[in-house]
Enzyme design. Sequence first.
Site, PDB file in Angstrom:
ATOM      1  N   ASP A   1       0.837  -1.195   0.000  1.00 36.96           N
ATOM      2  CA  ASP A   1       0.000   0.000   0.000  1.00 36.96           C
ATOM      3  C   ASP A   1       0.876   1.250   0.000  1.00 36.96           C
ATOM      4  O   ASP A   1       2.100   1.156   0.211  1.00 36.96           O
ATOM      5  CB  ASP A   1      -0.917  -0.011   1.237  1.00 36.96           C
ATOM      6  CG  ASP A   1      -2.160   0.836   1.040  1.00 36.96           C
ATOM      7  OD1 ASP A   1      -3.110   0.684   1.837  1.00 36.96           O
ATOM      8  OD2 ASP A   1      -2.188   1.654   0.090  1.00 36.96           O
TER       9      ASP A   1
ATOM     10  N   GLU B   1      -8.478  -0.095   3.625  1.00 31.41           N
ATOM     11  CA  GLU B   1      -7.016  -0.283   3.685  1.00 31.41           C
ATOM     12  C   GLU B   1      -6.597  -0.790   5.053  1.00 31.41           C
ATOM     13  O   GLU B   1      -5.784  -1.711   5.181  1.00 31.41           O
ATOM     14  CB  GLU B   1      -6.295   1.031   3.376  1.00 31.41           C
ATOM     15  CG  GLU B   1      -6.378   1.444   1.921  1.00 31.41           C
ATOM     16  CD  GLU B   1      -5.816   2.838   1.693  1.00 31.41           C
ATOM     17  OE1 GLU B   1      -5.829   3.670   2.622  1.00 31.41           O
ATOM     18  OE2 GLU B   1      -5.357   3.101   0.559  1.00 31.41           O
TER      19      GLU B   1
HETATM   20  O1  DER Z   1      -5.262   7.094   0.377  1.00 32.06           O
HETATM   21  C1  DER Z   1      -4.316   6.341   0.682  1.00 32.06           C
HETATM   22  O2  DER Z   1      -4.169   5.810   1.801  1.00 32.06           O
HETATM   23  C2  DER Z   1      -3.225   6.174  -0.325  1.00 32.06           C
HETATM   24  O3  DER Z   1      -2.548   4.957  -0.121  1.00 32.06           O
HETATM   25  C3  DER Z   1      -2.300   7.334  -0.140  1.00 32.06           C
HETATM   26  O4  DER Z   1      -1.909   7.328   1.195  1.00 32.06           O
HETATM   27  C4  DER Z   1      -1.097   7.263  -1.051  1.00 32.06           C
HETATM   28  O5  DER Z   1      -1.520   7.701  -2.290  1.00 32.06           O
HETATM   29  P1  DER Z   1      -0.424   8.047  -3.405  1.00 32.06           P
HETATM   30  O6  DER Z   1       0.369   6.776  -3.604  1.00 32.06           O
HETATM   31  O7  DER Z   1      -1.258   8.401  -4.599  1.00 32.06           O
HETATM   32  O8  DER Z   1       0.403   9.182  -2.884  1.00 32.06           O
END
Ligand code: DER
Length: 226
Positions: free
Chosen positions: A83, A105
């Site tokens: 993630d 998540e």
């Molecule tokens: O919304 C979320 O938790 C996403 O994982 C964010 O934290 C990271 O998004 P990005 O990879 O587009 O910066």
Amino acid sequence: PDFEKEKERAALHAVGMVSDGMWVGLGSGSTIAYAVRALGERVACGLDIQAVPTSRKTRELAASVGIPLRDLPDATHLDLTIDGADECDPRLDLIKGGGGALLHEKIVASASRRLVIIVDSRKPVPRLLHAFPLPVEVIPLAIGVVSFRLRALGAGVTLRRLPDGTPFVTDEGNRILDLTFVEPPEPTELARSLEAIPGLVEHGLFLGMTSTLVIGRNSGADVEIR
Ligand code: DER
């Protein structure tokens, strides 16, 4: 620096940690999109995995690249979740939720043996809560009372809206409030206070959950691992 290149490098490193037979949680956001596409290529070459997405957007992207998808109830423990994050501090604690998928998540991350976070060089910060607003997910009915309680905690509270001005709606049909603090509290204290507010479903502080942080770099080594 080329942040897209950094995202891709971090993503490819994390995808290299996936092996046959794994159940893999797929996060949300633009960095994980590189990982999903790279996983799709490996699946096309014979990689045998089951994936659990954390948002409709990730589900659609994963399906489009041929990754086998499962709902969480089919799996008690995922081997690995990959993630992104909005901020990460030296303890590998995170702020997530910039994309509004923080509830799913956190559920998927909590059901995973390992959580691998992939970020570009903008995300590491010395302390959380000093720059990126903290997202919290709130049931629509409770917006008023929760906002009141949050302001009493010293937070600035903004209802997240779409460009057309309507409230952002999460995959669960809830709302997102983005919190700012003039004097940011300690993350562990704040998490405890937030978890005591009825109607506040989840918050974007992911504390003590990260197994490995992969930071994409432009110069020298492709990635830094923490
Ligand atoms: O919304 C979320 O938790 C996403 O994982 C964010 O934290 C990271 O998004 P990005 O990879 O587009 O910066």
